[in-house]
Design a protein around this motif. Sequence first.
Motif, PDB file in Angstrom:
ATOM      1  N   ASP A   3       0.890  -0.987  -0.035  1.00  0.00           N
ATOM      2  CA  ASP A   3      -0.181   0.169  -0.105  1.00  0.00           C
ATOM      3  C   ASP A   3       0.744   1.008   0.187  1.00  0.00           C
ATOM      4  O   ASP A   3       1.467   1.662   1.157  1.00  0.00           O
ATOM      5  N   LEU A   4       0.838   1.841  -1.301  1.00  0.00           N
ATOM      6  CA  LEU A   4       1.829   3.107  -0.867  1.00  0.00           C
ATOM      7  C   LEU A   4       1.100   4.281  -0.376  1.00  0.00           C
ATOM      8  O   LEU A   4       1.910   5.665  -1.737  1.00  0.00           O
ATOM      9  N   ARG A   5      -0.592   4.525  -0.330  1.00  0.00           N
ATOM     10  CA  ARG A   5      -0.858   5.728  -0.459  1.00  0.00           C
ATOM     11  C   ARG A   5      -0.506   7.300   0.997  1.00  0.00           C
ATOM     12  O   ARG A   5      -0.521   7.932   0.733  1.00  0.00           O
ATOM     13  N   ALA A   6       0.778   6.582   1.647  1.00  0.00           N
ATOM     14  CA  ALA A   6       1.161   7.394   2.393  1.00  0.00           C
ATOM     15  C   ALA A   6       2.468   7.561   1.917  1.00  0.00           C
ATOM     16  O   ALA A   6       3.011   7.813   2.725  1.00  0.00           O
ATOM     17  N   VAL A   7       2.890   7.134   0.810  1.00  0.00           N
ATOM     18  CA  VAL A   7       4.178   7.740   0.473  1.00  0.00           C
ATOM     19  C   VAL A   7       3.899   8.958  -0.707  1.00  0.00           C
ATOM     20  O   VAL A   7       3.417   8.927  -1.254  1.00  0.00           O
ATOM     21  N   ARG A   8       5.020   9.816   0.122  1.00  0.00           N
ATOM     22  CA  ARG A   8       5.321  10.697  -0.948  1.00  0.00           C
ATOM     23  C   ARG A   8       6.488  10.610  -1.701  1.00  0.00           C
ATOM     24  O   ARG A   8       7.165  11.170  -1.017  1.00  0.00           O
ATOM     25  N   THR A 125       2.481  16.515   3.630  1.00  0.00           N
ATOM     26  CA  THR A 125       1.209  16.170   3.498  1.00  0.00           C
ATOM     27  C   THR A 125       0.258  15.989   4.651  1.00  0.00           C
ATOM     28  O   THR A 125       1.779  14.939   5.978  1.00  0.00           O
ATOM     29  N   GLU A 126      -0.419  15.730   5.469  1.00  0.00           N
ATOM     30  CA  GLU A 126      -1.258  15.270   6.615  1.00  0.00           C
ATOM     31  C   GLU A 126      -1.208  13.562   5.457  1.00  0.00           C
ATOM     32  O   GLU A 126      -1.748  13.183   4.668  1.00  0.00           O
ATOM     33  N   GLY A 127      -1.065  12.976   6.496  1.00  0.00           N
ATOM     34  CA  GLY A 127      -1.063  11.160   5.844  1.00  0.00           C
ATOM     35  C   GLY A 127       0.596  11.112   5.610  1.00  0.00           C
ATOM     36  O   GLY A 127       0.257   9.704   5.439  1.00  0.00           O
ATOM     37  N   VAL A 128       1.050  11.378   4.885  1.00  0.00           N
ATOM     38  CA  VAL A 128       2.417  11.021   4.404  1.00  0.00           C
ATOM     39  C   VAL A 128       3.332  10.268   5.575  1.00  0.00           C
ATOM     40  O   VAL A 128       3.394  11.362   6.410  1.00  0.00           O
ATOM     41  N   GLU A 129       3.442   9.696   5.436  1.00  0.00           N
ATOM     42  CA  GLU A 129       4.638   8.712   6.578  1.00  0.00           C
ATOM     43  C   GLU A 129       6.223   8.007   6.043  1.00  0.00           C
ATOM     44  O   GLU A 129       6.814   8.460   6.790  1.00  0.00           O
ATOM     45  N   ASP A 130       5.723   8.163   4.858  1.00  0.00           N
ATOM     46  CA  ASP A 130       7.447   7.569   3.736  1.00  0.00           C
ATOM     47  C   ASP A 130       7.680   9.380   3.145  1.00  0.00           C
ATOM     48  O   ASP A 130       6.807   9.344   1.998  1.00  0.00           O
ATOM     49  N   VAL A 131       8.948   9.602   2.478  1.00  0.00           N
ATOM     50  CA  VAL A 131       9.290  10.190   1.416  1.00  0.00           C
ATOM     51  C   VAL A 131       9.979   9.331   0.342  1.00  0.00           C
ATOM     52  O   VAL A 131      11.203   9.022   0.925  1.00  0.00           O
ATOM     53  N   VAL A 148       9.898  -0.044  -0.691  1.00  0.00           N
ATOM     54  CA  VAL A 148       8.637   0.386   0.476  1.00  0.00           C
ATOM     55  C   VAL A 148       8.637  -0.150   1.634  1.00  0.00           C
ATOM     56  O   VAL A 148       8.438  -0.266   2.929  1.00  0.00           O
ATOM     57  N   ALA A 149       8.373  -2.061   1.502  1.00  0.00           N
ATOM     58  CA  ALA A 149       7.945  -2.846   2.092  1.00  0.00           C
ATOM     59  C   ALA A 149       8.645  -3.230   3.031  1.00  0.00           C
ATOM     60  O   ALA A 149       9.375  -2.796   4.519  1.00  0.00           O
ATOM     61  N   ALA A 150      10.156  -3.416   2.365  1.00  0.00           N
ATOM     62  CA  ALA A 150      11.178  -3.427   3.328  1.00  0.00           C
ATOM     63  C   ALA A 150      12.144  -2.488   4.101  1.00  0.00           C
ATOM     64  O   ALA A 150      12.153  -2.821   4.999  1.00  0.00           O
ATOM     65  N   HIS A 151      11.386  -1.576   3.558  1.00  0.00           N
ATOM     66  CA  HIS A 151      11.807  -0.008   4.784  1.00  0.00           C
ATOM     67  C   HIS A 151      10.784   0.047   6.386  1.00  0.00           C
ATOM     68  O   HIS A 151      11.159   0.117   7.006  1.00  0.00           O
ATOM     69  N   ARG A 152       9.094  -0.667   5.620  1.00  0.00           N
ATOM     70  CA  ARG A 152       8.286  -0.211   6.860  1.00  0.00           C
ATOM     71  C   ARG A 152       8.780  -1.676   7.150  1.00  0.00           C
ATOM     72  O   ARG A 152       8.336  -1.210   8.337  1.00  0.00           O
ATOM     73  N   ALA A 153       9.538  -2.628   7.362  1.00  0.00           N
ATOM     74  CA  ALA A 153       9.366  -3.712   8.009  1.00  0.00           C
ATOM     75  C   ALA A 153      10.109  -3.658   8.908  1.00  0.00           C
ATOM     76  O   ALA A 153      10.778  -4.313   9.838  1.00  0.00           O
ATOM     77  N   SER A 154      11.356  -3.330   8.684  1.00  0.00           N
ATOM     78  CA  SER A 154      12.614  -3.234   9.488  1.00  0.00           C
ATOM     79  C   SER A 154      12.184  -1.698  10.606  1.00  0.00           C
ATOM     80  O   SER A 154      13.532  -1.856  11.431  1.00  0.00           O
TER      81      SER A 154
END
Length: 368
Positions: A3-8, A125-131, A148-154
């Motif tokens: 899910d990339l919706r929180a990625v800017r 912006t609001e809701g952005v967790e990763d750049v 992105v998945a590996a980044h979040r998992a680590s």
Amino acid sequence: MTDLRAVRAVLLAGGEGQRMGPLGAGRLKPLVPYGGTCRLIDFSLANARGSGLPEVLLLSQYEERLLMDDLHRVWNTEPGFRVRFGPYDAAYRGRGLPAELPRRTWPLERGTADALIRKAEYVFTEGVEDVLVLHADHVYRYDYGPLVAAHRASGAALTLSYQRIDRRWVHLFGMVRFDGGGRLTEFTEKPEHPTSDLVFAAFCVFDAAVLRRYLTALDGGDWQHDISRDVIPAMLAAGEHIRGHEVRGHWEDIGTVERYHRAHLALAAGPRAPLPVGRMPRTVRPRVGRRWIADAPGVRASVVPADLVNAGLVTDSVLFPGVRIGAGARVRRSVVLPGAVIPADADIDGAVVLEDGRIQHIAEGVSA
């Protein structure tokens, strides 16, 4: 699927292309033609769209209007993906081009980190967790989802892409080293004496809150306003959790005309370097059919367009649409840009031929 919706996703495209010589004169570096069918900037945008990102924020500076107009015409015509322009975005809401743009009220950016700071209100912006930070002059096909998945998992503050290359070219890039657990232990921009064969592939994903904190701390101080020279070293020195993500397959940083020429020779040599086809927009004019041929009468080990008019011999080269080769002419180890006409009996070897027929020779043996 990640899910990339929180990625800017931000695309850095501020370069003037001064190191490209005549090839870069009179045109924006991101719009330099590549591979016979598209431009340099189209790779990162195609990767973003193919990864499932709904939009990319353009961070540009040099000739902004020209670049935004072009990208709006090419990339903002279909639903599901859009290039955003930050403070100028409202002017590009329609399908047509705006009559005028809002007046610029912020100072010119002095580096890649400055570009993020000056457009912070559109990045964080609001809701952005990763750049996700991308560049406009890199040639590769890649799905950013696993990164992105590996980044979040680590739980890392930063995950950067890297690739193993021939050590003799490491001095041109950011050299990286990792410990046995995959954490970054060294980051040296363009080292004089490389001690590793791993280099930063220049796209990466930050924890948004951490990135903003470091940008705020660095802003106004004595720094080079650069992600690679300032932000990443500062994070590493502070002991932040930084991990690497290996990039397998073809990847090229087209920083100079020599690298541009070498990358095209790799295209002509075979399948190791991907031709920009498939869902890549055919942005090089004139438009021709999708049929591309590697061998034809008078053509050997080359990539040429279906509309080529050839009365000579072409070997180990890449030709763009609209090219005409005169009787008895020879084109070897060269790149010929759209619409160029090669005169009869010309002998061109190791060069980039511009649209108007001017020849930019590449120094013998240069591969930087």
